[in-house]
Design an enzyme around this catalytic site. Sequence first.
Site, PDB file in Angstrom:
ATOM      1  N   SER A  79       0.849  -1.100   0.169  1.00 54.36           N
ATOM      2  CA  SER A  79      -0.195   0.261  -0.136  1.00 54.36           C
ATOM      3  C   SER A  79       1.006   1.092  -0.048  1.00 54.36           C
ATOM      4  CB  SER A  79      -1.149   0.114   1.127  1.00 54.36           C
ATOM      5  OG  SER A  79      -1.518  -1.349   1.216  1.00 54.36           O
TER       6      SER A  79
HETATM    7  N1  SAH Z   1      -0.708  -3.763   3.739  1.00 56.15           N
HETATM    8  C1  SAH Z   1      -0.232  -4.755   2.779  1.00 56.15           C
HETATM    9  C2  SAH Z   1      -1.376  -4.613   1.655  1.00 56.15           C
HETATM   10  C3  SAH Z   1      -0.847  -5.792   0.585  1.00 56.15           C
HETATM   11  S1  SAH Z   1      -2.101  -5.870  -0.710  1.00 56.15           S
HETATM   12  C4  SAH Z   1       1.040  -4.194   2.324  1.00 56.15           C
HETATM   13  O1  SAH Z   1       1.409  -3.022   2.397  1.00 56.15           O
HETATM   14  O2  SAH Z   1       1.816  -4.923   1.892  1.00 56.15           O
HETATM   15  C5  SAH Z   1      -3.524  -6.866   0.050  1.00 56.15           C
HETATM   16  C6  SAH Z   1      -3.354  -8.110   0.539  1.00 56.15           C
HETATM   17  O3  SAH Z   1      -4.417  -8.781   1.070  1.00 56.15           O
HETATM   18  C7  SAH Z   1      -2.582  -9.253  -0.142  1.00 56.15           C
HETATM   19  O4  SAH Z   1      -1.442  -9.637   0.162  1.00 56.15           O
HETATM   20  C8  SAH Z   1      -3.608 -10.191  -0.493  1.00 56.15           C
HETATM   21  O5  SAH Z   1      -3.234 -11.534  -0.596  1.00 56.15           O
HETATM   22  C9  SAH Z   1      -4.680 -10.159   0.740  1.00 56.15           C
HETATM   23  N2  SAH Z   1      -5.774 -10.490   0.918  1.00 56.15           N
HETATM   24  C10 SAH Z   1      -6.844 -10.513  -0.051  1.00 56.15           C
HETATM   25  N3  SAH Z   1      -7.871 -10.977   0.127  1.00 56.15           N
HETATM   26  C11 SAH Z   1      -7.567 -11.801   1.262  1.00 56.15           C
HETATM   27  C12 SAH Z   1      -8.283 -12.339   2.345  1.00 56.15           C
HETATM   28  N4  SAH Z   1      -9.587 -12.817   2.135  1.00 56.15           N
HETATM   29  N5  SAH Z   1      -7.773 -12.938   3.490  1.00 56.15           N
HETATM   30  C13 SAH Z   1      -6.457 -12.385   3.545  1.00 56.15           C
HETATM   31  N6  SAH Z   1      -5.769 -11.748   2.962  1.00 56.15           N
HETATM   32  C14 SAH Z   1      -6.437 -11.246   1.842  1.00 56.15           C
END
Ligand code: SAH
Length: 222
Positions: A70
């Site tokens: 993010s």
């Molecule tokens: N805050 C993180 C955001 C990563 S993007 C960062 O800055 O790195 C969002 C993440 O949510 C991804 O890694 C994706 O795999 C995860 N995600 C999406 N749907 C999900 C779910 N149902 N349960 C757990 N994780 C999920």
Amino acid sequence: MMQRHLQGIGMTSQRTRDRMIKRLIEQGITDERVLNVMRTTPRHIFMDEALASRAYEDTALPIGYNQTISQPYIVAKMTELLLENRESLGNVLEIGTGCGYQTAILAQVVGDVYSVERILPLQKKAKTHTELLKLKNIRYTHSDGGWGWADYAPYEGILVAAAPNEVPEALLEQLAIGGVMIIPVGEQDGDQILQRITRTESHFQIEELEPVIFVPFLAGKE
Ligand code: SAH
């Protein structure tokens, strides 16, 4: 050597982090607790070497598996919204660990962080990153965050980093009375809006905050 890697040089140096903080302030972030931890947390160690020099740009960058870290503004904003009008928060559930950067920021401003990720290799990487920073108040699980994480519920805070079409029922159930959830809601490639949901004795109060762009909230695990 490790010390140098953590501190960063050139485009990953403290000067670069200071510039990021200046930008966050210009973008309206005011919570000193958030600004302070983002000033001191090396964001570059959460990404692949090849992208480290871009770690402090105000943009989402790829972290593999079709996911992105993010952008700094969103991390700051969501954390600030979670903490608003509160001196402290006890336990916080995070859905979507990704590379663990938001997790690391949270861990330095709340009591304990419980973080759920559906893609196992990402969860493993995140764990390595936060261990490097010696953060001890984080627990990880490899699961579909649509189920929340009942073992440690109810949570005083819930922060969701992927956008579902509707707020999952389990997350509402696992929110403590008086607790607050920050979650992007909406269709992929459609209009997504950041919401703050506060649970009172009798109902859930929903505030619609600002348009956002997040990766989709997906079911199941990989
Ligand atoms: N805050 C993180 C955001 C990563 S993007 C960062 O800055 O790195 C969002 C993440 O949510 C991804 O890694 C994706 O795999 C995860 N995600 C999406 N749907 C999900 C779910 N149902 N349960 C757990 N994780 C999920």
